[in-house]
Design an enzyme around this catalytic site. Structure first.
Site, PDB file in Angstrom:
ATOM      1  CE  LYS A 119      -2.562   1.334   3.665  1.00  0.00           C
ATOM      2  NZ  LYS A 119      -2.394   2.745   4.076  1.00  0.00           N
ATOM      3  CG  ASP A 137      -7.200   4.942   2.944  1.00  0.00           C
ATOM      4  OD1 ASP A 137      -8.179   4.709   2.200  1.00  0.00           O
ATOM      5  OD2 ASP A 137      -6.967   6.065   3.415  1.00  0.00           O
TER       6      ASP A 137
END
Ligand code: SF4
Length: 208
Positions: A119, A137
């Site tokens: 991420k 997220d």
């Protein structure tokens, strides 16, 4: 997934947030990496509070190494997991000092840095190099499911699915606009549905 549905969502988000950008403050690529690492489980606002002073003295990996771990740990002590983050920032800086080419758009290279998982790598690659990836997220994951863009159980799966279904022309705005929408309008508890342009198509709203 209907093309019309995707077009409507991203064209509307683009109008809603025409200047969508990261809310993290930084003045060079290295600082952005540090800010993204610090932002795990921490709000951008909290990170910006810490970096406002810290980034006056930290502009390069060597600056971090000169600061010493104890001082770095103390400087970021108001954010979550600060002890671990300080250690990883220190090792990350050491690695970048010796291998500056790791700060590049390539996700695999970026993930060789400590505390940089997929991420984080996607955010860095997207913000600094304009890569056509969509990091997810909790905000991106939640709103993408509520808007029926995806039907997924984890942010990782949301990210992979969005990258498949979202046309390249929206990839430059997708991550930032979905985050802003989740942060300020479609918030986790008590979403502000009365101000939302998606009430007609929102499955979540219909289930309330
Ligand atoms: S209608 Fe409400 S729940 Fe649905 S996307 Fe908009 S803010 Fe979120």
């Amino acid at each position: 997934m209907q093309k019309k549905h995707i077009d409507f969502i991203f064209q509307t988000l683009d109008k809603l947030y025409p200047n969508a950008d990261t809310e993290l403050k930084f003045s060079n690529d290295f600082q952005l990496v540090l800010a993204v690492v610090m932002s795990a489980q921490t709000t951008d606002k909290q990170v910006n509070k810490v970096t406002e002073n810290l980034f006056k003295i930290i502009k390069t990996p060597q600056d971090v190494l000169n600061l010493w771990l104890e001082k770095l740990t103390k400087s970021i002590s108001s954010i979550n997991y600060y002890k671990n983050k300080a250690k990883h920032i220190f090792w990350l800086s050491k690695m970048l000092d010796e291998n500056p080419w790791l700060l590049c758009p390539d996700l695999e290279e970026l993930q060789k840095l400590p505390w940089v998982w997929i991420k984080t790598a996607k955010v860095v690659s997207y913000v600094l190099f304009g890569s056509k990836v969509i990091a997810a997220d909790t905000h991106v994951h939640r709103v993408s499911n509520r808007l029926w863009l995806v039907n997924t159980k984890t942010p990782e799966k949301t990210s992979q699915t969005l990258e498949k279904i979202v046309p390249d022309k929206y990839k430059q705005i997708a991550h930032h606009t979905l985050i802003l929408f989740g942060r300020y309008l479609c918030i986790a508890r008590n979403p502000k549905c009365e101000s939302c342009p998606f009430t007609q198509i929102c499955e979540y709203k219909k289930s309330l």
